[in-house]
Design a protein around this motif. Structure first.
Motif, mmCIF file in Angstrom:
data_model
loop_
_atom_site.group_PDB
_atom_site.id
_atom_site.type_symbol
_atom_site.label_atom_id
_atom_site.label_comp_id
_atom_site.label_asym_id
_atom_site.label_seq_id
_atom_site.Cartn_x
_atom_site.Cartn_y
_atom_site.Cartn_z
ATOM 1 N N UNK A 102 0.838 -1.205 0.000
ATOM 2 C CA UNK A 102 0.000 0.000 0.000
ATOM 3 C C UNK A 102 0.869 1.250 0.000
ATOM 4 N N UNK A 103 1.997 1.212 0.719
ATOM 5 C CA UNK A 103 2.902 2.366 0.727
ATOM 6 C C UNK A 103 3.576 2.532 -0.632
ATOM 7 N N UNK A 104 3.911 1.416 -1.269
ATOM 8 C CA UNK A 104 4.499 1.482 -2.610
ATOM 9 C C UNK A 104 3.515 2.098 -3.605
ATOM 10 N N UNK A 105 2.254 1.736 -3.499
ATOM 11 C CA UNK A 105 1.235 2.308 -4.381
ATOM 12 C C UNK A 105 1.084 3.810 -4.149
ATOM 13 N N UNK A 106 1.140 4.212 -2.874
ATOM 14 C CA UNK A 106 1.043 5.639 -2.574
ATOM 15 C C UNK A 106 2.229 6.406 -3.138
ATOM 16 N N UNK A 107 3.416 5.835 -3.057
ATOM 17 C CA UNK A 107 4.598 6.494 -3.625
ATOM 18 C C UNK A 107 4.443 6.678 -5.138
ATOM 19 N N UNK A 108 3.952 5.635 -5.791
ATOM 20 C CA UNK A 108 3.752 5.726 -7.241
ATOM 21 C C UNK A 108 2.715 6.788 -7.580
ATOM 22 N N UNK A 109 1.634 6.845 -6.796
ATOM 23 C CA UNK A 109 0.602 7.845 -7.039
ATOM 24 C C UNK A 109 1.133 9.266 -6.921
ATOM 25 N N UNK A 110 2.139 9.453 -6.063
ATOM 26 C CA UNK A 110 2.730 10.771 -5.881
ATOM 27 C C UNK A 110 3.940 10.992 -6.788
ATOM 28 N N UNK A 111 4.245 10.012 -7.626
ATOM 29 C CA UNK A 111 5.347 10.167 -8.559
ATOM 30 C C UNK A 111 6.712 9.988 -7.939
ATOM 31 N N UNK A 112 6.778 9.291 -6.801
ATOM 32 C CA UNK A 112 8.057 9.057 -6.131
ATOM 33 C C UNK A 112 8.607 7.691 -6.543
ATOM 34 N N UNK A 113 9.880 7.606 -6.899
ATOM 35 C CA UNK A 113 10.445 6.326 -7.339
ATOM 36 C C UNK A 113 10.557 5.322 -6.192
ATOM 37 N N UNK A 114 10.456 4.059 -6.536
ATOM 38 C CA UNK A 114 10.671 2.978 -5.569
ATOM 39 C C UNK A 114 12.147 2.599 -5.630
ATOM 40 N N UNK A 115 12.920 3.107 -4.696
ATOM 41 C CA UNK A 115 14.362 2.889 -4.712
ATOM 42 C C UNK A 115 14.717 1.547 -4.078
ATOM 43 N N UNK A 116 15.704 0.888 -4.663
ATOM 44 C CA UNK A 116 16.234 -0.345 -4.096
ATOM 45 C C UNK A 116 17.663 -0.541 -4.602
ATOM 46 N N UNK A 117 18.666 -0.092 -3.823
ATOM 47 C CA UNK A 117 20.054 -0.227 -4.268
ATOM 48 C C UNK A 117 20.635 -1.616 -4.056
ATOM 49 N N UNK A 118 19.815 -2.556 -3.551
ATOM 50 C CA UNK A 118 20.320 -3.875 -3.187
ATOM 51 C C UNK A 118 19.783 -4.992 -4.074
ATOM 52 N N UNK A 119 19.308 -4.656 -5.266
ATOM 53 C CA UNK A 119 18.667 -5.657 -6.113
ATOM 54 C C UNK A 119 19.534 -6.865 -6.402
ATOM 55 N N UNK A 120 20.797 -6.639 -6.784
ATOM 56 C CA UNK A 120 21.694 -7.752 -7.102
ATOM 57 C C UNK A 120 21.938 -8.617 -5.876
ATOM 58 N N UNK A 121 22.214 -7.981 -4.730
ATOM 59 C CA UNK A 121 22.502 -8.738 -3.512
ATOM 60 C C UNK A 121 21.296 -9.573 -3.072
ATOM 61 N N UNK A 122 20.107 -9.003 -3.137
ATOM 62 C CA UNK A 122 18.902 -9.727 -2.728
ATOM 63 C C UNK A 122 18.649 -10.914 -3.653
ATOM 64 N N UNK A 123 18.829 -10.710 -4.957
ATOM 65 C CA UNK A 123 18.568 -11.790 -5.918
ATOM 66 C C UNK A 123 19.551 -12.950 -5.733
ATOM 67 N N UNK A 124 20.756 -12.651 -5.250
ATOM 68 C CA UNK A 124 21.747 -13.700 -4.987
ATOM 69 C C UNK A 124 21.453 -14.421 -3.675
ATOM 70 N N UNK A 125 21.199 -13.657 -2.627
ATOM 71 C CA UNK A 125 21.016 -14.236 -1.298
ATOM 72 C C UNK A 125 19.682 -14.966 -1.150
ATOM 73 N N UNK A 126 18.642 -14.389 -1.721
ATOM 74 C CA UNK A 126 17.298 -14.937 -1.530
ATOM 75 C C UNK A 126 16.663 -15.218 -2.892
#
Length: 271
Positions: A102-126
């Motif tokens: 729900x918070x992600x949807x609100x950010x999108x509605x306000x035009x705020x990017x969904x930041x995630x600087x850990x994409x590579x690490x998360x995809x490897x670990x989990x």
């Protein structure tokens, strides 16, 4: 700055006005609207929690609205699939996941990017959680008509893993932060930039994760020629030692000379 609540739009967004003023603003932060009612006082200083402020404009409230009942139904569907495929208890996942989406949807509605600087690490670990999070994001796109994007995949995977392991998000993030710090060491010392180098970094992190998993299970690494490795790969050896020191400091796993020699060889592959 102190504000007075005019209306709670949802759990993450409130309409407010400055104390002593009639000028209204929209305040957005995770959980900021939970149990808030008209007339409540609220500050835009909430410790480390980030608050986004927008001057209220005509029709802005309508842009923050979405069918919450439909969202709840979609989240229940995702949670049920995660339960069936990964054995995650629904009660451990449903509310945190609902709040997050729900918070992600609100950010999108306000035009705020969904930041995630850990994409590579998360995809490897989990990796298992990451794969299913991709399906979940696609399910949301089909059912709600909103594309949360690739960054959201990793963030959702963190929630899946946290619930599956029955631990806090801070514990889940410990190894993510460690791998991110290791990535920084490699990027800076070996200039691992660009898409091709990112693949090399990912391969290294996969090898490292496998080694740490084996070490945690008490398996022994044997590198009979480790002395030759240290002498012939001096630059990689220094980087491997730096990484091993960081690993012991952050998660308490001591790497012996054989493990460091193994890491040295893995670093050498991307030099």
């Amino acid at each position: 700055m102190e504000y007075q609540v005019v209306k709670a739009i949802n759990n993450n967004v409130i309409l407010a006005k400055e104390v002593g003023s009639s000028e209204q603003v929209m305040l957005m932060s995770k959980g900021i609207g939970f149990h808030r009612k008209s007339g409540d006082s609220i500050s835009d200083q909430m410790g480390s929690q980030e608050i986004f402020k927008f001057w209220n404009k005509p029709n802005m409230i309508s842009h923050t609205s979405y069918d919450f009942n439909q969202l709840e139904q979609v989240v229940r569907q995702i949670v049920e699939q995660v339960h069936q495929r990964m054995g995650v208890e629904p009660d451990l996942l449903y509310q945190p996941l609902l709040d997050h989406i729900s918070f992600s949807l609100d950010r999108i509605n306000f035009g705020l990017p969904l930041d995630n600087p850990y994409g590579t690490e998360i995809s490897v670990l989990y990796s298992m959680e990451y794969s299913f999070a991709k399906l979940a994001v696609e399910h949301i796109r089909k059912e709600l008509g909103v594309d949360l994007g690739e960054n959201e995949v990793g963030l959702m995977a963190l929630h899946f893993n946290t619930a599956r392991k029955r631990r806090t998000m801070s514990v889940t993030m410990e190894r993510v932060n460690l791998f991110n710090a290791i990535s920084t060491i490699l990027e800076e010392q070996l200039e691992l930039y660009g898409q091709e180098r990112e693949l090399e970094l990912r391969i290294f992190l996969l090898s490292l994760n496998n080694m740490l998993h084996r070490c945690s299970n008490g398996e022994v690494y044997l590198m009979p020629c480790k002395r030759q490795v240290f002498v012939s790969m001096k630059e990689s050896y220094e980087i491997a030692k730096e990484i091993s020191t960081l690993i012991e400091a952050k998660i308490g796993i001591h790497l012996n000379d054989d493990c460091i020699a193994y890491l040295t060889v893995e670093v050498q592959k991307i030099v």
